[in-house]
Design a protein around this motif. Structure first.
Motif, PDB file in Angstrom:
ATOM      1  N   GLN A  22      -7.777  -6.202  -4.596  1.00 60.91           N
ATOM      2  CA  GLN A  22      -6.468  -6.271  -3.759  1.00 60.91           C
ATOM      3  C   GLN A  22      -6.335  -6.464  -2.525  1.00 60.91           C
ATOM      4  O   GLN A  22      -5.831  -7.448  -2.387  1.00 60.91           O
ATOM      5  CB  GLN A  22      -5.570  -4.783  -4.440  1.00 60.91           C
ATOM      6  CG  GLN A  22      -5.409  -4.996  -5.248  1.00 60.91           C
ATOM      7  CD  GLN A  22      -4.677  -3.436  -6.000  1.00 60.91           C
ATOM      8  OE1 GLN A  22      -4.434  -2.934  -4.981  1.00 60.91           O
ATOM      9  NE2 GLN A  22      -4.671  -2.851  -7.500  1.00 60.91           N
ATOM     10  N   LEU A  73       0.261   5.334  -0.527  1.00 61.43           N
ATOM     11  CA  LEU A  73      -0.991   5.892   0.253  1.00 61.43           C
ATOM     12  C   LEU A  73      -0.368   6.437   1.883  1.00 61.43           C
ATOM     13  O   LEU A  73       1.169   5.388   1.985  1.00 61.43           O
ATOM     14  CB  LEU A  73      -1.558   4.397   0.496  1.00 61.43           C
ATOM     15  CG  LEU A  73      -2.992   3.487  -0.157  1.00 61.43           C
ATOM     16  CD1 LEU A  73      -3.478   2.626   0.051  1.00 61.43           C
ATOM     17  CD2 LEU A  73      -3.634   4.707  -0.877  1.00 61.43           C
ATOM     18  N   ARG A 108       0.956   1.170  -3.939  1.00 66.41           N
ATOM     19  CA  ARG A 108      -0.266   3.042  -3.890  1.00 66.41           C
ATOM     20  C   ARG A 108       0.078   4.090  -4.184  1.00 66.41           C
ATOM     21  O   ARG A 108      -0.546   4.591  -4.449  1.00 66.41           O
ATOM     22  CB  ARG A 108      -1.516   1.990  -3.508  1.00 66.41           C
ATOM     23  CG  ARG A 108      -1.891   0.959  -3.992  1.00 66.41           C
ATOM     24  CD  ARG A 108      -2.350   0.574  -4.623  1.00 66.41           C
ATOM     25  NE  ARG A 108      -3.686   0.887  -4.988  1.00 66.41           N
ATOM     26  CZ  ARG A 108      -4.395   1.342  -6.278  1.00 66.41           C
ATOM     27  NH1 ARG A 108      -3.829   0.213  -7.063  1.00 66.41           N
ATOM     28  NH2 ARG A 108      -5.479   2.265  -6.169  1.00 66.41           N
ATOM     29  N   PHE A 117     -13.749   2.592   3.204  1.00 65.34           N
ATOM     30  CA  PHE A 117     -13.803   1.994   2.380  1.00 65.34           C
ATOM     31  C   PHE A 117     -13.308   0.116   2.388  1.00 65.34           C
ATOM     32  O   PHE A 117     -13.754  -0.645   2.394  1.00 65.34           O
ATOM     33  CB  PHE A 117     -11.604   1.846   2.437  1.00 65.34           C
ATOM     34  CG  PHE A 117     -10.926   1.027   1.172  1.00 65.34           C
ATOM     35  CD1 PHE A 117     -10.838   1.017  -0.054  1.00 65.34           C
ATOM     36  CD2 PHE A 117     -10.022  -0.238   2.466  1.00 65.34           C
ATOM     37  CE1 PHE A 117      -9.942   0.142  -1.111  1.00 65.34           C
ATOM     38  CE2 PHE A 117      -9.062  -0.640   1.442  1.00 65.34           C
ATOM     39  CZ  PHE A 117      -8.950  -0.664   0.516  1.00 65.34           C
ATOM     40  N   ARG A 148      -4.905  -1.362   5.486  1.00 72.26           N
ATOM     41  CA  ARG A 148      -4.509  -2.109   4.459  1.00 72.26           C
ATOM     42  C   ARG A 148      -4.231  -3.457   4.672  1.00 72.26           C
ATOM     43  O   ARG A 148      -5.094  -4.557   4.270  1.00 72.26           O
ATOM     44  CB  ARG A 148      -4.461  -1.601   2.756  1.00 72.26           C
ATOM     45  CG  ARG A 148      -4.771  -0.395   1.999  1.00 72.26           C
ATOM     46  CD  ARG A 148      -6.197  -0.682   2.065  1.00 72.26           C
ATOM     47  NE  ARG A 148      -6.615   0.613   1.678  1.00 72.26           N
ATOM     48  CZ  ARG A 148      -7.342   1.790   2.130  1.00 72.26           C
ATOM     49  NH1 ARG A 148      -7.484   1.397   2.903  1.00 72.26           N
ATOM     50  NH2 ARG A 148      -7.568   2.701   1.404  1.00 72.26           N
ATOM     51  N   GLU A 201      -9.520  -1.443  -5.681  1.00 67.99           N
ATOM     52  CA  GLU A 201      -7.949  -1.495  -4.321  1.00 67.99           C
ATOM     53  C   GLU A 201      -8.845  -2.454  -3.463  1.00 67.99           C
ATOM     54  O   GLU A 201      -7.795  -3.212  -2.971  1.00 67.99           O
ATOM     55  CB  GLU A 201      -8.463  -0.393  -3.794  1.00 67.99           C
ATOM     56  CG  GLU A 201      -7.423  -0.318  -3.180  1.00 67.99           C
ATOM     57  CD  GLU A 201      -6.983   1.004  -1.997  1.00 67.99           C
ATOM     58  OE1 GLU A 201      -6.112   1.506  -1.348  1.00 67.99           O
ATOM     59  OE2 GLU A 201      -7.657   2.416  -3.016  1.00 67.99           O
ATOM     60  N   MET A 216     -14.601   2.009  -5.410  1.00 67.70           N
ATOM     61  CA  MET A 216     -13.286   1.549  -5.225  1.00 67.70           C
ATOM     62  C   MET A 216     -12.534   0.293  -5.956  1.00 67.70           C
ATOM     63  O   MET A 216     -12.242  -0.246  -4.430  1.00 67.70           O
ATOM     64  CB  MET A 216     -13.302   1.705  -3.631  1.00 67.70           C
ATOM     65  CG  MET A 216     -14.558   1.337  -3.606  1.00 67.70           C
ATOM     66  SD  MET A 216     -14.533   1.524  -1.462  1.00 67.70           S
ATOM     67  CE  MET A 216     -15.427   3.516  -1.462  1.00 67.70           C
ATOM     68  N   ALA A 257       0.776  -1.245  -0.280  1.00 70.57           N
ATOM     69  CA  ALA A 257      -0.087   0.196  -0.070  1.00 70.57           C
ATOM     70  C   ALA A 257       1.164   1.405  -0.311  1.00 70.57           C
ATOM     71  O   ALA A 257       0.766   1.999  -0.453  1.00 70.57           O
ATOM     72  CB  ALA A 257      -0.961  -0.426   1.304  1.00 70.57           C
TER      73      ALA A 257
END
Length: 316
Positions: free
Chosen positions: A230, A90, A88, A285, A98, A227, A224, A84
């Protein structure tokens, strides 16, 4: 295949009943919190205590199992955090969440009912061992990382200390301690008390599954999905693979424990996942990931049970 479906279909039918009960207005979603508190505060602790206290200490303390489950959980947590952050891009707080989603299983509400049907009464011992790892390692580390990302990095250790102190009020941890004490000393509850505790423990599985269904009402995947998938793939596929790999590398353990470790690792993430994310404004999320993982787990868990059955020595 008939055995596989006889294990998974009743589990997910009860989840569907909970979803329909809330969706139709028979129950309010807010009432699921009350039901959840009853399960977490009474039913699951009673089940864990019963499973531990009725065995000898040698039958409930399995260092290799704890090492495998802790190693697999930590590998997925830090691997998810790294992905992540580095791939990603983040910030630390959502990245930590995550990683939590990929490593913390819904052991009590979904894992236990399935494991009881596959490996029998020892599922309660496996649950207790998993709770030790999840409550002493996975959850405190994730919350400390998320808090340190939201504030000063130097606040990670105080946040971790606060999380660990909170365990002293956790009914599940208290039940584990009491159960281990009884297993070590041979102490037994008076028969009427023991029967009462056992009676309360029998309510854990159906109530937990009903609760899961009710909490899924109103969750959405909009905007979303990529993601979310994943995180779901990491939890439902990569984590059981990581657990199986560690069990293969470590000294051999009881096949029932080995099967239990992989089964629990393959469960969707814990039901309070969105609640834990509220502090960091990432609950939408996490709720979407919980919904997707719970629905997809019907297929992945069914496939896993079939696969374990094809491997000699994995299923009893």
């Amino acid at each position: 295949m008939r055995f596989i479906l006889s294990v998974t279909i009743p589990i997910y039918l009860l989840i569907a009943v909970g979803w329909l009960a809330v969706r139709s207005g028979m129950f309010q979603k807010a009432e699921m919190r009350v039901l959840g508190r009853f399960v977490v505060s009474f039913c699951l602790p009673a089940l864990v205590f019963t499973a531990l206290s009725q065995r000898r200490i040698a039958e409930v303390l399995h260092p290799v199992y704890l090492l495998a489950y802790a190693g697999g959980s930590l590998a997925m947590q830090l691997g998810g955090l790294w992905y992540a952050r580095r791939v990603r891009g983040l910030p630390l707080s959502p990245a930590a969440l995550r990683g939590l989603g990929m490593s913390a299983s819904n052991s009590g509400f979904v894992g236990l009912p399935i494991a009881q049907q596959v490996i029998g009464p020892i599922a309660g011992v496996v649950l207790a061992l998993n709770m030790i790892v999840e409550n002493l390692l996975v959850l405190p580390l994730a919350m400390a990382l998320a808090d340190s990302g939201a504030q000063q990095r130097s606040r990670m250790w105080p946040a971790l200390a606060v999380s660990l102190r909170g365990l002293l009020r956790n009914p599940l941890i208290l039940a584990i301690i009491a159960g281990l004490f009884c297993a070590l000393t041979g102490l037994r509850l008076p028969e009427p008390v023991a029967r009462t505790v056992a009676l309360v423990s029998t309510a854990s599985s159906p109530l937990a599954l009903f609760l899961i269904g009710g909490t899924l009402v109103g969750l959405r995947l909009q905007g979303m999905l990529g993601e979310v998938l994943q995180v779901v793939f990491g939890k439902l596929v990569l984590m059981p693979l990581a657990m199986a790999a560690l069990l293969w590398l470590l000294p051999p353990i009881d096949p029932l424990l080995r099967t239990g470790a992989v089964l629990f690792a393959a469960m969707p993430m814990l039901s309070v996942y969105p609640v834990l994310a509220q502090k960091h404004h990432d609950e939408d999320f996490c709720a979407a990931a919980l919904l997707a993982a719970t629905v997809a787990s019907f297929f992945t868990i069914s496939a896993l049970i079939w696969g374990l059955g094809e491997l000699d020595g994995w299923l009893p």
